[in-house]
Design a protein around this motif. Structure first.
Motif, PDB file in Angstrom:
ATOM      1  N   PHE A  14      81.532 -53.093  19.139  1.00  0.00           N
ATOM      2  CA  PHE A  14      82.280 -53.355  17.914  1.00  0.00           C
ATOM      3  C   PHE A  14      83.560 -54.121  18.221  1.00  0.00           C
ATOM      4  N   ASP A  15      84.302 -53.649  19.227  1.00  0.00           N
ATOM      5  CA  ASP A  15      85.578 -54.270  19.579  1.00  0.00           C
ATOM      6  C   ASP A  15      85.411 -55.675  20.144  1.00  0.00           C
ATOM      7  N   GLN A  16      84.269 -55.971  20.718  1.00  0.00           N
ATOM      8  CA  GLN A  16      84.041 -57.286  21.324  1.00  0.00           C
ATOM      9  C   GLN A  16      83.582 -58.337  20.321  1.00  0.00           C
ATOM     10  N   MET A  17      83.222 -57.943  19.125  1.00  0.00           N
ATOM     11  CA  MET A  17      82.745 -58.914  18.135  1.00  0.00           C
ATOM     12  C   MET A  17      83.923 -59.741  17.622  1.00  0.00           C
ATOM     13  N   PRO A  18      83.901 -61.045  17.862  1.00  0.00           N
ATOM     14  CA  PRO A  18      85.023 -61.891  17.438  1.00  0.00           C
ATOM     15  C   PRO A  18      85.308 -61.810  15.938  1.00  0.00           C
ATOM     16  N   PHE A  19      84.269 -61.694  15.112  1.00  0.00           N
ATOM     17  CA  PHE A  19      84.475 -61.630  13.669  1.00  0.00           C
ATOM     18  C   PHE A  19      85.247 -60.373  13.277  1.00  0.00           C
ATOM     19  N   ASN A  20      84.927 -59.245  13.904  1.00  0.00           N
ATOM     20  CA  ASN A  20      85.653 -58.001  13.634  1.00  0.00           C
ATOM     21  C   ASN A  20      87.124 -58.145  14.013  1.00  0.00           C
ATOM     22  N   ARG A  21      87.379 -58.805  15.146  1.00  0.00           N
ATOM     23  CA  ARG A  21      88.772 -59.035  15.564  1.00  0.00           C
ATOM     24  C   ARG A  21      89.472 -59.986  14.601  1.00  0.00           C
ATOM     25  N   LEU A  22      88.765 -61.011  14.133  1.00  0.00           N
ATOM     26  CA  LEU A  22      89.342 -61.970  13.191  1.00  0.00           C
ATOM     27  C   LEU A  22      89.797 -61.258  11.910  1.00  0.00           C
ATOM     28  N   LEU A  23      88.987 -60.329  11.434  1.00  0.00           N
ATOM     29  CA  LEU A  23      89.330 -59.578  10.230  1.00  0.00           C
ATOM     30  C   LEU A  23      90.361 -58.479  10.500  1.00  0.00           C
ATOM     31  N   GLY A  24      90.572 -58.154  11.759  1.00  0.00           N
ATOM     32  CA  GLY A  24      91.531 -57.100  12.111  1.00  0.00           C
ATOM     33  C   GLY A  24      90.974 -55.705  11.916  1.00  0.00           C
ATOM     34  N   LEU A  25      89.656 -55.544  12.026  1.00  0.00           N
ATOM     35  CA  LEU A  25      89.015 -54.251  11.769  1.00  0.00           C
ATOM     36  C   LEU A  25      89.240 -53.266  12.902  1.00  0.00           C
ATOM     37  N   LYS A  26      89.505 -52.021  12.522  1.00  0.00           N
ATOM     38  CA  LYS A  26      89.666 -50.925  13.466  1.00  0.00           C
ATOM     39  C   LYS A  26      88.882 -49.722  12.963  1.00  0.00           C
ATOM     40  N   VAL A  27      88.080 -49.117  13.826  1.00  0.00           N
ATOM     41  CA  VAL A  27      87.385 -47.880  13.468  1.00  0.00           C
ATOM     42  C   VAL A  27      88.405 -46.756  13.577  1.00  0.00           C
ATOM     43  N   THR A  28      88.673 -46.082  12.469  1.00  0.00           N
ATOM     44  CA  THR A  28      89.674 -45.012  12.462  1.00  0.00           C
ATOM     45  C   THR A  28      89.053 -43.618  12.346  1.00  0.00           C
ATOM     46  N   ARG A  29      87.766 -43.566  12.022  1.00  0.00           N
ATOM     47  CA  ARG A  29      87.066 -42.274  11.997  1.00  0.00           C
ATOM     48  C   ARG A  29      85.607 -42.539  12.304  1.00  0.00           C
ATOM     49  N   PHE A  30      85.029 -41.685  13.166  1.00  0.00           N
ATOM     50  CA  PHE A  30      83.633 -41.819  13.554  1.00  0.00           C
ATOM     51  C   PHE A  30      83.098 -40.405  13.645  1.00  0.00           C
ATOM     52  N   ALA A  31      82.474 -39.931  12.565  1.00  0.00           N
ATOM     53  CA  ALA A  31      82.007 -38.543  12.506  1.00  0.00           C
ATOM     54  C   ALA A  31      80.605 -38.503  11.921  1.00  0.00           C
ATOM     55  N   GLU A  32      79.960 -37.370  12.046  1.00  0.00           N
ATOM     56  CA  GLU A  32      78.586 -37.222  11.564  1.00  0.00           C
ATOM     57  C   GLU A  32      78.475 -37.498  10.068  1.00  0.00           C
ATOM     58  N   GLU A  33      79.482 -37.084   9.305  1.00  0.00           N
ATOM     59  CA  GLU A  33      79.414 -37.273   7.851  1.00  0.00           C
ATOM     60  C   GLU A  33      79.801 -38.675   7.410  1.00  0.00           C
ATOM     61  N   GLY A  34      80.376 -39.459   8.295  1.00  0.00           N
ATOM     62  CA  GLY A  34      80.709 -40.827   7.900  1.00  0.00           C
ATOM     63  C   GLY A  34      81.655 -41.515   8.853  1.00  0.00           C
ATOM     64  N   VAL A  35      81.832 -42.806   8.615  1.00  0.00           N
ATOM     65  CA  VAL A  35      82.767 -43.600   9.402  1.00  0.00           C
ATOM     66  C   VAL A  35      83.814 -44.192   8.473  1.00  0.00           C
ATOM     67  N   GLU A  36      84.925 -44.597   9.088  1.00  0.00           N
ATOM     68  CA  GLU A  36      86.001 -45.241   8.349  1.00  0.00           C
ATOM     69  C   GLU A  36      86.470 -46.436   9.173  1.00  0.00           C
ATOM     70  N   VAL A  37      86.559 -47.579   8.506  1.00  0.00           N
ATOM     71  CA  VAL A  37      87.021 -48.809   9.136  1.00  0.00           C
ATOM     72  C   VAL A  37      88.185 -49.335   8.305  1.00  0.00           C
ATOM     73  N   CYS A  38      89.314 -49.626   8.972  1.00  0.00           N
ATOM     74  CA  CYS A  38      90.512 -50.074   8.256  1.00  0.00           C
ATOM     75  C   CYS A  38      90.915 -51.479   8.696  1.00  0.00           C
ATOM     76  N   PHE A  39      91.628 -52.149   7.805  1.00  0.00           N
ATOM     77  CA  PHE A  39      92.238 -53.429   8.138  1.00  0.00           C
ATOM     78  C   PHE A  39      93.423 -53.654   7.216  1.00  0.00           C
ATOM     79  N   ASP A  40      94.347 -54.475   7.691  1.00  0.00           N
ATOM     80  CA  ASP A  40      95.556 -54.770   6.944  1.00  0.00           C
ATOM     81  C   ASP A  40      95.417 -56.086   6.185  1.00  0.00           C
ATOM     82  N   TRP A  41      96.179 -56.191   5.104  1.00  0.00           N
ATOM     83  CA  TRP A  41      96.242 -57.427   4.328  1.00  0.00           C
ATOM     84  C   TRP A  41      96.710 -58.566   5.231  1.00  0.00           C
ATOM     85  N   SER A  42      96.132 -59.720   5.022  1.00  0.00           N
ATOM     86  CA  SER A  42      96.541 -60.917   5.737  1.00  0.00           C
ATOM     87  C   SER A  42      96.325 -62.115   4.816  1.00  0.00           C
ATOM     88  N   GLU A  43      97.239 -63.054   4.846  1.00  0.00           N
ATOM     89  CA  GLU A  43      97.107 -64.281   4.042  1.00  0.00           C
ATOM     90  C   GLU A  43      95.806 -65.011   4.372  1.00  0.00           C
TER      91      GLU A  43
END
Length: 150
Positions: A14-43
């Motif tokens: 996930f971290d090595q995917m250039p597109f994910n880095r371009l969008l600024g995506l970070k996995v903030t939760r990884f659990a059996e019931e679900g995952v959470e991916v966050c990113f900040d606003w950018s122009e």
């Protein structure tokens, strides 16, 4: 979530995917019931410069990433005993079959949180439900994704 040695491999991929880095995506939760991916606003993520809202493609992509992570994690139990070379090959073949995105509100905010959970996990296909909210909890979009996992 499975306590599997595969989790670091998925995180690294996930971290090595250039597109994910371009969008600024970070996995903030990884659990059996679900995952959470966050990113900040950018122009750079603007889709409508007059309204200064997220591009619809960014929204759909983030939902797809969250659903894909959840779909792959649903297959971890079946892959625990697979040899590393075969595992890498099988993970490389996992992909999105179909995704539907419903845009509910304009993508405004300073921080965005995409969540995903599995609706159905089969041997070949997993179906996930994804949502995107801003930092104030405003529901921006939802999606349903079908993923090839086996």
């Amino acid at each position: 979530m499975h306590n599997s040695p595969l989790l670091p491999m998925i995180t690294q991929a996930f971290d090595q995917m250039p597109f994910n880095r371009l969008l600024g995506l970070k996995v903030t939760r990884f659990a059996e019931e679900g995952v959470e991916v966050c990113f900040d606003w950018s122009e750079q993520l603007i889709g409508n410069p007059l309204q200064k809202i997220l591009h619809g493609g960014v929204i759909a992509s983030v939902l797809d990433v969250a659903g894909g992570i959840m779909a792959v994690s649903s297959a971890l139990g079946r892959l625990a005993d697979v040899a590393p070379a075969e595992l890498a090959e099988r993970l490389g073949k996992m992909s999105t079959i179909d995704i539907r995105t419903d845009y509910l509100r304009p993508g405004r905010g300073e921080r965005f949180i995409a969540t995903a959970r599995v609706i159905r996990a089969g041997n070949k296909v997993a179906v996930c439900r994804m949502e995107l909210h801003n930092e104030q909890g405003m529901h921006i979009a939802l999606g349903t994704g079908t993923y090839l996992v086996g």
